[in-house]
Write an enzyme that holds these catalytic residues in place. Sequence first.
Site, mmCIF file in Angstrom:
data_model
loop_
_atom_site.group_PDB
_atom_site.id
_atom_site.type_symbol
_atom_site.label_atom_id
_atom_site.label_comp_id
_atom_site.label_asym_id
_atom_site.label_seq_id
_atom_site.Cartn_x
_atom_site.Cartn_y
_atom_site.Cartn_z
ATOM 1 N N HIS A 124 -9.222 7.764 -0.043
ATOM 2 C CA HIS A 124 -8.794 7.934 -1.436
ATOM 3 C C HIS A 124 -9.521 6.933 -2.328
ATOM 4 O O HIS A 124 -10.140 5.985 -1.844
ATOM 5 C CB HIS A 124 -7.273 7.714 -1.567
ATOM 6 C CG HIS A 124 -6.849 6.289 -1.320
ATOM 7 N ND1 HIS A 124 -6.724 5.742 -0.056
ATOM 8 C CD2 HIS A 124 -6.551 5.275 -2.174
ATOM 9 C CE1 HIS A 124 -6.354 4.485 -0.137
ATOM 10 N NE2 HIS A 124 -6.251 4.158 -1.421
ATOM 11 N N ARG A 152 -1.208 -4.324 11.283
ATOM 12 C CA ARG A 152 -2.012 -4.773 10.154
ATOM 13 C C ARG A 152 -1.132 -4.812 8.911
ATOM 14 O O ARG A 152 -0.227 -3.985 8.756
ATOM 15 C CB ARG A 152 -3.194 -3.817 9.960
ATOM 16 C CG ARG A 152 -4.137 -4.200 8.856
ATOM 17 C CD ARG A 152 -5.424 -3.372 8.882
ATOM 18 N NE ARG A 152 -6.279 -3.821 7.814
ATOM 19 C CZ ARG A 152 -6.142 -3.471 6.546
ATOM 20 N NH1 ARG A 152 -5.207 -2.610 6.183
ATOM 21 N NH2 ARG A 152 -6.948 -3.953 5.626
HETATM 22 C C1 LIG Z 1 0.391 2.372 -9.849
HETATM 23 C C2 LIG Z 1 0.203 3.073 -8.754
HETATM 24 C C3 LIG Z 1 -1.105 3.287 -8.087
HETATM 25 C C4 LIG Z 1 -0.704 4.029 -6.819
HETATM 26 C C5 LIG Z 1 0.439 4.823 -7.301
HETATM 27 C C6 LIG Z 1 1.264 3.758 -8.025
HETATM 28 O O1 LIG Z 1 2.267 4.296 -8.809
HETATM 29 C C7 LIG Z 1 1.911 2.802 -7.026
HETATM 30 C C8 LIG Z 1 1.321 2.990 -5.643
HETATM 31 C C9 LIG Z 1 -0.196 3.070 -5.701
HETATM 32 C C10 LIG Z 1 -0.784 3.608 -4.423
HETATM 33 C C11 LIG Z 1 -0.992 2.568 -3.316
HETATM 34 C C12 LIG Z 1 -1.570 3.269 -2.060
HETATM 35 C C13 LIG Z 1 -2.747 4.191 -2.404
HETATM 36 C C14 LIG Z 1 -2.393 5.063 -3.638
HETATM 37 C C15 LIG Z 1 -3.472 6.123 -3.892
HETATM 38 C C16 LIG Z 1 -1.009 5.635 -3.422
HETATM 39 O O2 LIG Z 1 -0.716 6.667 -2.876
HETATM 40 O O3 LIG Z 1 -0.064 4.760 -3.933
HETATM 41 C C17 LIG Z 1 -2.117 4.178 -4.829
HETATM 42 C C18 LIG Z 1 -1.801 4.861 -6.146
HETATM 43 C C19 LIG Z 1 -3.013 5.076 -7.037
HETATM 44 O O4 LIG Z 1 -3.947 4.272 -7.035
HETATM 45 O O5 LIG Z 1 -3.004 6.064 -7.761
HETATM 46 O O1 LIG Z 2 -4.520 -1.623 3.530
HETATM 47 C C1 LIG Z 2 -5.609 -1.653 2.958
HETATM 48 O O2 LIG Z 2 -6.521 -2.393 3.315
HETATM 49 C C2 LIG Z 2 -5.884 -0.740 1.787
HETATM 50 C C3 LIG Z 2 -4.657 -0.357 1.017
HETATM 51 C C4 LIG Z 2 -4.984 0.553 -0.100
HETATM 52 O O3 LIG Z 2 -6.017 1.166 -0.132
HETATM 53 C C5 LIG Z 2 -4.036 0.702 -1.211
HETATM 54 O O4 LIG Z 2 -2.919 0.145 -1.150
HETATM 55 O O5 LIG Z 2 -4.413 1.369 -2.191
HETATM 56 FE FE LIG Z 3 -6.355 2.093 -2.051
#
Ligand SMILES: C=C1C[C@]23C[C@@]1(O)CC[C@H]2[C@@]12CCC[C@@](C)(C(=O)O1)[C@H]2[C@@H]3C(=O)O
Ligand SMILES: O=C(O)CCC(=O)C(=O)O
Ligand SMILES: [Fe+2]
Length: 357
Positions: free
Chosen positions: A233, A304
């Site tokens: 992603h 991790r």
């Molecule tokens: C502000 C944000 C970015 C995020 C979605 C969120 O509301 C909070 C979680 C964030 C995260 C972290 C893991 C990867 C990601 C793609 C996800 O599924 O949740 C990111 C979101 C993002 O960057 O859009």
């Molecule tokens: O765990 C990681 O190294 C990456 C986590 C991540 O990609 C995210 O929180 O958006």
């Molecule tokens: Fe990420």
Amino acid sequence: MPSLSDSYRNHPLHIHHKHHDLYSLQELPESYTWTNINDNTFTYPSSNNISEGSSVNVPVIDLNDPNASTLIGHACKTWGVFQVVNHGVPLSLLDDIEWVGLTLFSLPSQQKLKAARCPNGVSGYGLARISSFFPKLMWSEGFTILGSPLEHFRQLWPHDYNKYCDIVLQYDETMKKLAEKLMWMMLDSLGITKEDLKWAGSKSQFSEACAALQLNSYPSCPDPNRAMGLAPHTDSTLFTILYQNNISGLQVKHDGSDDGNGWVTVPPLSGGLVINVGDLLHILSNGLYPSAFHRVLVNRTRQRFSAAYLFGPPANVEICPHAKLVGPSRPPLYRPVTWNEQFSHTINTRLQILFYK
Ligand SMILES: C=C1C[C@]23C[C@@]1(O)CC[C@H]2[C@@]12CCC[C@@](C)(C(=O)O1)[C@H]2[C@@H]3C(=O)O
Ligand SMILES: O=C(O)CCC(=O)C(=O)O
Ligand SMILES: [Fe+2]
């Protein structure tokens, strides 16, 4: 003014599946088995934290280097990801946030579920938001914090939530200062000055900026070659500041990779922080700074942990290619978009930014 939380109310996340305690499973359930993982689009990090032997390395930048801004610009342009050292964040604070995360994720499932994120909410315990875009589940669990963690932490630790809250608040405050510094260095490297960016506020201190903290845990996995910690992603942010513990697993797609499949491991660096360019900086830079396409793999023996500080503009501010980076020979490549819209996009739509522009 609509907020990130308002946006999720409009885009609820409905994933119906059985909650598995990943820490006790001896076999990989079918719902976590990514069948095409063994084609040559994947490689696996070793469990002992040794770099993968790629001859191309993610840049490491010393923030005390007088050329740091130029180096950051070059890293953003060629990689979309880099690591920083001498960033000023006390190592004890990184240890503390890891301790909060590991303590949280080691609670019994039933306890964690008391702080579960609701379908139309942002904060709380649960699957990564992007889970709904993939047919298989990821071998990880997350805890998202937007604003104060108090209410959720009270559910998790009814008697001593305060000490956990204090660490999170201190972490947020420290990361915000670092984010502000990095933001100006990145903008400087694009030729954009404080006066050029209205939404940064009158004191140009990003007082209205939005941020979320995402704690991620990747338990050791009985069948790591068929599991995915976090699916490929981009982050929807301007950029993300990521602390990873000393277990490798994070990989970034990079053209120059020599492993035949394009993935390069971002090796854990003691005291280092990883900076990922997100979609909004990609757009603001009119494509000059590509957002980092990344994923996380898991291993058989070690848990991790990572903490991602997701930094963006006020949720409803429109971000578009900056006027200074647009001209007759370089038309704007993207339409204006708010952070709210960008993180609601499906992964495939986000990928168009990267691959189909
Ligand atoms: C502000 C944000 C970015 C995020 C979605 C969120 O509301 C909070 C979680 C964030 C995260 C972290 C893991 C990867 C990601 C793609 C996800 O599924 O949740 C990111 C979101 C993002 O960057 O859009
Ligand atoms: O765990 C990681 O190294 C990456 C986590 C991540 O990609 C995210 O929180 O958006
Ligand atoms: Fe990420």
